[in-house]
Design a protein around this motif. Structure first.
Motif, PDB file in Angstrom:
ATOM      1  N   ALA A   1      14.089  32.499   7.956  1.00 28.54           N
ATOM      2  CA  ALA A   1      14.169  32.309   6.505  1.00 28.54           C
ATOM      3  C   ALA A   1      15.578  31.865   6.158  1.00 28.54           C
ATOM      4  N   PHE A   2      15.692  30.632   5.702  1.00 34.72           N
ATOM      5  CA  PHE A   2      16.978  30.027   5.352  1.00 34.72           C
ATOM      6  C   PHE A   2      17.056  29.979   3.832  1.00 34.72           C
ATOM      7  N   ASP A   3      18.071  30.617   3.259  1.00 36.08           N
ATOM      8  CA  ASP A   3      18.160  30.705   1.806  1.00 36.08           C
ATOM      9  C   ASP A   3      19.622  30.634   1.381  1.00 36.08           C
ATOM     10  N   ASP A   4      19.907  29.792   0.394  1.00 39.50           N
ATOM     11  CA  ASP A   4      21.251  29.661  -0.159  1.00 39.50           C
ATOM     12  C   ASP A   4      22.275  29.329   0.938  1.00 39.50           C
ATOM     13  N   GLY A   5      21.874  28.421   1.847  1.00 39.53           N
ATOM     14  CA  GLY A   5      22.788  27.946   2.873  1.00 39.53           C
ATOM     15  C   GLY A   5      22.991  28.859   4.055  1.00 39.53           C
ATOM     16  N   LYS A   6      22.176  29.921   4.168  1.00 38.19           N
ATOM     17  CA  LYS A   6      22.354  30.868   5.271  1.00 38.19           C
ATOM     18  C   LYS A   6      21.001  31.292   5.832  1.00 38.19           C
ATOM     19  N   VAL A   7      20.990  31.617   7.121  1.00 35.22           N
ATOM     20  CA  VAL A   7      19.825  32.271   7.711  1.00 35.22           C
ATOM     21  C   VAL A   7      19.853  33.728   7.270  1.00 35.22           C
TER      22      VAL A   7
ATOM     23  N   HIS B   1       0.819  -1.224   0.000  1.00 37.16           N
ATOM     24  CA  HIS B   1       0.000   0.000   0.000  1.00 37.16           C
ATOM     25  C   HIS B   1       0.852   1.272   0.000  1.00 37.16           C
ATOM     26  N   TYR B   2       1.755   1.415   0.953  1.00 38.40           N
ATOM     27  CA  TYR B   2       2.477   2.677   1.122  1.00 38.40           C
ATOM     28  C   TYR B   2       3.632   2.800   0.131  1.00 38.40           C
ATOM     29  N   ASP B   3       3.901   4.047  -0.295  1.00 34.07           N
ATOM     30  CA  ASP B   3       5.093   4.310  -1.097  1.00 34.07           C
ATOM     31  C   ASP B   3       6.169   5.038  -0.287  1.00 34.07           C
ATOM     32  N   ALA B   4       5.881   5.326   0.975  1.00 35.31           N
ATOM     33  CA  ALA B   4       6.866   5.929   1.887  1.00 35.31           C
ATOM     34  C   ALA B   4       6.469   5.561   3.302  1.00 35.31           C
ATOM     35  N   ILE B   5       7.463   5.306   4.132  1.00 28.91           N
ATOM     36  CA  ILE B   5       7.178   5.052   5.544  1.00 28.91           C
ATOM     37  C   ILE B   5       8.289   5.682   6.373  1.00 28.91           C
ATOM     38  N   PHE B   6       7.898   6.590   7.255  1.00 29.75           N
ATOM     39  CA  PHE B   6       8.843   7.312   8.095  1.00 29.75           C
ATOM     40  C   PHE B   6       8.920   6.631   9.455  1.00 29.75           C
ATOM     41  N   VAL B   7      10.154   6.269   9.832  1.00 35.12           N
ATOM     42  CA  VAL B   7      10.385   5.572  11.099  1.00 35.12           C
ATOM     43  C   VAL B   7      11.353   6.390  11.944  1.00 35.12           C
ATOM     44  N   PRO B   8      11.242   6.315  13.275  1.00 35.06           N
ATOM     45  CA  PRO B   8      12.156   7.081  14.137  1.00 35.06           C
ATOM     46  C   PRO B   8      13.585   6.576  14.001  1.00 35.06           C
ATOM     47  N   ARG B   9      14.517   7.518  13.881  1.00 34.43           N
ATOM     48  CA  ARG B   9      15.914   7.155  13.692  1.00 34.43           C
ATOM     49  C   ARG B   9      16.811   7.766  14.767  1.00 34.43           C
ATOM     50  N   THR B  10      16.590   9.022  15.113  1.00 39.41           N
ATOM     51  CA  THR B  10      17.427   9.719  16.095  1.00 39.41           C
ATOM     52  C   THR B  10      16.544  10.618  16.954  1.00 39.41           C
ATOM     53  N   SER B  11      16.894  10.738  18.229  1.00 37.85           N
ATOM     54  CA  SER B  11      16.188  11.685  19.091  1.00 37.85           C
ATOM     55  C   SER B  11      17.200  12.470  19.908  1.00 37.85           C
ATOM     56  N   HIS B  12      17.129  13.788  19.821  1.00 40.32           N
ATOM     57  CA  HIS B  12      17.967  14.669  20.636  1.00 40.32           C
ATOM     58  C   HIS B  12      17.122  15.148  21.822  1.00 40.32           C
ATOM     59  N   TYR B  13      17.614  14.932  23.012  1.00 36.24           N
ATOM     60  CA  TYR B  13      16.895  15.355  24.209  1.00 36.24           C
ATOM     61  C   TYR B  13      17.282  16.794  24.514  1.00 36.24           C
ATOM     62  N   THR B  14      16.395  17.709  24.163  1.00 35.62           N
ATOM     63  CA  THR B  14      16.723  19.137  24.187  1.00 35.62           C
ATOM     64  C   THR B  14      16.308  19.823  25.474  1.00 35.62           C
ATOM     65  N   GLY B  15      15.286  19.317  26.149  1.00 38.76           N
ATOM     66  CA  GLY B  15      14.634  20.102  27.177  1.00 38.76           C
ATOM     67  C   GLY B  15      13.593  20.996  26.533  1.00 38.76           C
ATOM     68  N   ASP B  16      12.924  21.797  27.330  1.00 37.56           N
ATOM     69  CA  ASP B  16      11.830  22.652  26.855  1.00 37.56           C
ATOM     70  C   ASP B  16      12.411  23.909  26.199  1.00 37.56           C
ATOM     71  N   LEU B  17      12.499  23.881  24.871  1.00 38.26           N
ATOM     72  CA  LEU B  17      13.059  25.013  24.126  1.00 38.26           C
ATOM     73  C   LEU B  17      11.999  25.777  23.337  1.00 38.26           C
ATOM     74  N   ASP B  18      10.794  25.214  23.190  1.00 40.01           N
ATOM     75  CA  ASP B  18       9.735  25.854  22.405  1.00 40.01           C
ATOM     76  C   ASP B  18      10.228  26.105  20.971  1.00 40.01           C
ATOM     77  N   LEU B  19      10.694  25.045  20.309  1.00 41.67           N
ATOM     78  CA  LEU B  19      11.299  25.173  18.982  1.00 41.67           C
ATOM     79  C   LEU B  19      10.249  25.493  17.925  1.00 41.67           C
ATOM     80  N   HIS B  20      10.499  26.544  17.176  1.00 37.39           N
ATOM     81  CA  HIS B  20       9.604  26.949  16.096  1.00 37.39           C
ATOM     82  C   HIS B  20      10.217  26.530  14.747  1.00 37.39           C
ATOM     83  N   ASP B  21      10.543  27.478  13.883  1.00 39.47           N
ATOM     84  CA  ASP B  21      11.085  27.128  12.565  1.00 39.47           C
ATOM     85  C   ASP B  21      12.383  26.344  12.689  1.00 39.47           C
ATOM     86  N   MET B  22      12.530  25.329  11.827  1.00 33.42           N
ATOM     87  CA  MET B  22      13.743  24.515  11.815  1.00 33.42           C
ATOM     88  C   MET B  22      14.133  24.241  10.367  1.00 33.42           C
ATOM     89  N   VAL B  23      15.407  23.892  10.172  1.00 37.44           N
ATOM     90  CA  VAL B  23      15.902  23.554   8.840  1.00 37.44           C
ATOM     91  C   VAL B  23      17.096  22.620   8.984  1.00 37.44           C
TER      92      VAL B  23
END
Length: 355
Positions: free
Chosen positions: A157-163, A86-108
């Motif tokens: 806004a991350f563009d051309d390898g830079k924030v 059925h599926y053509d993609a399946i995402f499985v957990p690979r790595t977890s970084h334990y950050t603490g409560d950072l309230d992370l918004h935009d990421m790249v």
């Protein structure tokens, strides 16, 4: 399925042959595609899912205390024991970084590390596992370092390898000081200089450089803006029926997250509060060339807020397994191939599905 298409949203998504990763509250991350005109939806329950990032077969998801990285294993997707062929993609957990409560918004993804807007600590951070996080930039008006959320730095806004640009809800330097002027004190800043490129915004989020132009979501007015960073002038590209938060572009279409207002906070003096009864939680598709709203996919029955939206190209039928689901049926993948481990190895070493 608790979805309603107003317009041509599903037709647009189908024509682009992609799937959307949608961080939504309170019910985690959903993967939404379309096949033969019918939406395909997979949900992954995670604690307080927030920012998302996509690069190749990797999907990063920020949660309350972790940054989780999932890997798409397309060779194993059709062999998934719970729903084979059925599926053509399946995402499985690979790595977890334990950050603490950072309230992370935009990421790249920046090559092999994740850059994230660390709202709680008013900075942009590297998250790579050496520390809980490594701060690399903060607004010049922020004079202290700590978990005070001094300006509600939220977008990148991350563009051309830079924030290139960031958004914040105020030019403030006291813990949670931005809350007093949140209705109209939002700013866009250049990085690394910290120069204020635009001001007077109502809860700006999700800045993006698209085709050389700077786009910003103005949540407090439910608008998509195009901003000239040299002059600070603003042009309304589209007005939408929701608090705008989360923006991704693909194939000339802008996908924008829409949310209802958070009742528990009460009135905040936002312009969009006058439209409270008409607001929806969902995702809008907007033509990047002329600002036409092509359609809105509305979520209801339990989804009040869309936090982030990312595009997964060339995927129609995706599944995503949270850690508990993966523990029940682990996927084992190496450079020599992989398989699904359907029973404990000591019971039957041959009980697996290879791919």
């Amino acid at each position: 399925m608790n979805l309603r298409d107003t317009g041509r949203f599903l037709a647009v998504l189908a024509s682009l042959k992609c799937t959307l990763a949608i961080s939504r509250r309170p019910s985690g991350v959903a993967l939404l595609g379309v096949e033969k005109g019918i939406p395909t939806l997979s949900a992954c329950l995670l604690p307080r899912s927030m920012g998302l990032a996509v690069a190749g077969n990797r999907l990063a998801i920020a949660t309350m205390h972790e940054l989780m990285i999932f890997a798409n294993v397309p060779s194993l997707a059709p062999l998934y024991p719970a729903r084979p062929d059925h599926y053509d993609a399946i995402f499985v957990p690979r790595t977890s970084h334990y950050t603490g409560d950072l309230d992370l918004h935009d990421m790249v993804f920046d090559k092999n590390i994740v850059l994230a807007v660390n709202t709680r600590y008013s900075c942009i951070s590297v998250i790579d596992g050496f520390f809980n996080f490594t701060p690399i930039w903060q607004p010049p008006f922020v004079t202290d370092f700590g978990p005070g959320d001094r300006c509600h730095l939220n977008g990148m806004a991350f563009d051309d390898g830079k924030v290139r640009f960031v958004t914040a809800l105020g030019q403030t330097d006291t813990p949670f000081g931005w809350r007093e002027g949140m209705a109209d004190s939002g700013i866009v800043m250049e990085v690394p200089s910290g120069r204020i490129a635009a001001s007077g915004l109502s809860m700006p989020h999700s800045p993006r450089v698209i085709n050389g132009q700077l786009y910003v979501l103005e949540g407090g007015r439910g608008q998509l803006l195009q901003i000239d960073p040299a002059s600070g002038s603003k042009r309304v590209v589209a007005k939408l029926p929701g608090f705008t938060h989360g923006l991704a572009e693909y194939g000339g279409v802008l996908f924008i997250g829409l949310s209802k207002l958070r009742d528990k906070r009460g009135p905040q003096g936002l312009p969009i509060e006058a439209e409270r009864d008409e607001l929806v939680a969902g995702v809008a598709a907007v033509d990047a060339h002329n600002g036409e709203v092509l359609g809105i996919l509305e979520f209801y029955n339990g989804v009040d807020e869309i936090f982030d939206v990312q595009v997964l190209p060339n995927i129609l039928r995706a599944e995503i397994l949270n850690p508990r689901q993966w523990f029940e049926t682990p996927s084992i993948v190496t450079m020599k191939g992989g398989f699904w481990q359907t029973r404990p190895a000591e019971e039957d070493e041959g009980a697996s599905h290879a791919g």
